[in-house]
Design a protein around this motif. Structure first.
Motif, PDB file in Angstrom:
ATOM      1  N   ASN A 146      -3.347  -4.560 -12.628  1.00  0.00           N
ATOM      2  CA  ASN A 146      -2.074  -5.251 -12.406  1.00  0.00           C
ATOM      3  C   ASN A 146      -1.094  -4.395 -11.610  1.00  0.00           C
ATOM      4  O   ASN A 146       0.070  -4.261 -11.959  1.00  0.00           O
ATOM      5  N   CYS A 147      -1.602  -3.819 -10.524  1.00  0.00           N
ATOM      6  CA  CYS A 147      -0.745  -3.024  -9.652  1.00  0.00           C
ATOM      7  C   CYS A 147      -0.896  -3.506  -8.217  1.00  0.00           C
ATOM      8  O   CYS A 147      -1.899  -4.127  -7.854  1.00  0.00           O
ATOM      9  N   THR A 148       0.114  -3.230  -7.425  1.00  0.00           N
ATOM     10  CA  THR A 148       0.052  -3.474  -5.984  1.00  0.00           C
ATOM     11  C   THR A 148      -0.303  -2.159  -5.311  1.00  0.00           C
ATOM     12  O   THR A 148       0.353  -1.138  -5.547  1.00  0.00           O
ATOM     13  N   LEU A 149      -1.339  -2.184  -4.492  1.00  0.00           N
ATOM     14  CA  LEU A 149      -1.799  -0.970  -3.820  1.00  0.00           C
ATOM     15  C   LEU A 149      -1.971  -1.255  -2.338  1.00  0.00           C
ATOM     16  O   LEU A 149      -2.674  -2.190  -1.960  1.00  0.00           O
ATOM     17  N   HIS A 150      -1.296  -0.459  -1.523  1.00  0.00           N
ATOM     18  CA  HIS A 150      -1.459  -0.507  -0.071  1.00  0.00           C
ATOM     19  C   HIS A 150      -2.299   0.689   0.355  1.00  0.00           C
ATOM     20  O   HIS A 150      -1.996   1.831  -0.006  1.00  0.00           O
ATOM     21  N   LEU A 151      -3.348   0.431   1.106  1.00  0.00           N
ATOM     22  CA  LEU A 151      -4.165   1.486   1.701  1.00  0.00           C
ATOM     23  C   LEU A 151      -4.292   1.181   3.189  1.00  0.00           C
ATOM     24  O   LEU A 151      -4.690   0.073   3.561  1.00  0.00           O
TER      25      LEU A 151
END
Length: 194
Positions: A146-151
């Protein structure tokens, strides 16, 4: 200690995973996929997470189910260990160089699972590992954590370096985000993270 213990058994994989967010990077990773073990080892070490993973998967089909299901379990472990996310920093980010590769990672423990992936790979394989599985791992992880992750790839020509850069950058960003502030407030103006 913020710890979690996950067991998952399906017709495709059997996984046991333990996580300590307040660890030192100790690890014992045995997924049956050598390159993936290497990535998870770097993740544990650079996040200072104590992590054990054992997986028996249907790798005679391919590595997809193993990689995706370990992502599910690791996401569940983060969600379980963080609970209501009281007293955490919530956000983390880094620009991580890995030889010629440069990867940006930014995470928000938002309560909303989302992966924003912009890491084009120069090759389809690293050894026998399908490079597209890196994205599948992080998709499974973010949905369950339940996290937002930008890669995002900013530079890079070597698929090994790029994938390793994403795992290390994600770990370093998560290490910042899960760090304790010394208080017990939920880091949101809404009073909850969802």
């Amino acid at each position: 200690m913020r710890e979690s213990h996950i067991r998952r058994k399906t017709g495709e994989t059997g996984i046991t995973l333990t996580l300590n967010l307040d660890g030192t990077g100790k690890h014992d990773i045995q997924t049956g996929v050598g390159f993936f073990d290497h990535m998870l080892t770097g993740f544990a070490r650079h996040g200072s997470f104590d992590l054990t993973v054992t997986c028996s998967g249907d790798t005679w089909v391919d590595d997809h189910h193993t990689v995706e299901d370990v992502g599910i379990c690791l996401g569940d472990a983060f969600a379980q260990a963080l609970g209501e996310m009281r007293g955490v920093e919530r956000f983390g980010h880094i620009l991580l160089p890995m030889d010629e590769a440069l990867v940006l990672a930014a995470v928000d423990l938002s309560g909303r699972g989302m992966l924003c992936w912009d890491v084009p790979m120069p090759t389809e394989k690293v050894g026998t590992f399908d490079t597209e599985l890196a994205k599948e791992f992080f998709l499974a992880f973010t949905r369950r954590a339940n996290c937002t992750l930008h890669l995002r790839k900013l530079a890079g020509e070597n698929s090994h370096h790029l994938i390793e850069g994403t795992f290390k950058a994600a770990a370093r960003s998560l290490k910042q985000a899960v760090a304790l502030t010394g208080g017990d407030a939920i880091p949101s103006t809404k009073g909850m993270l969802v």
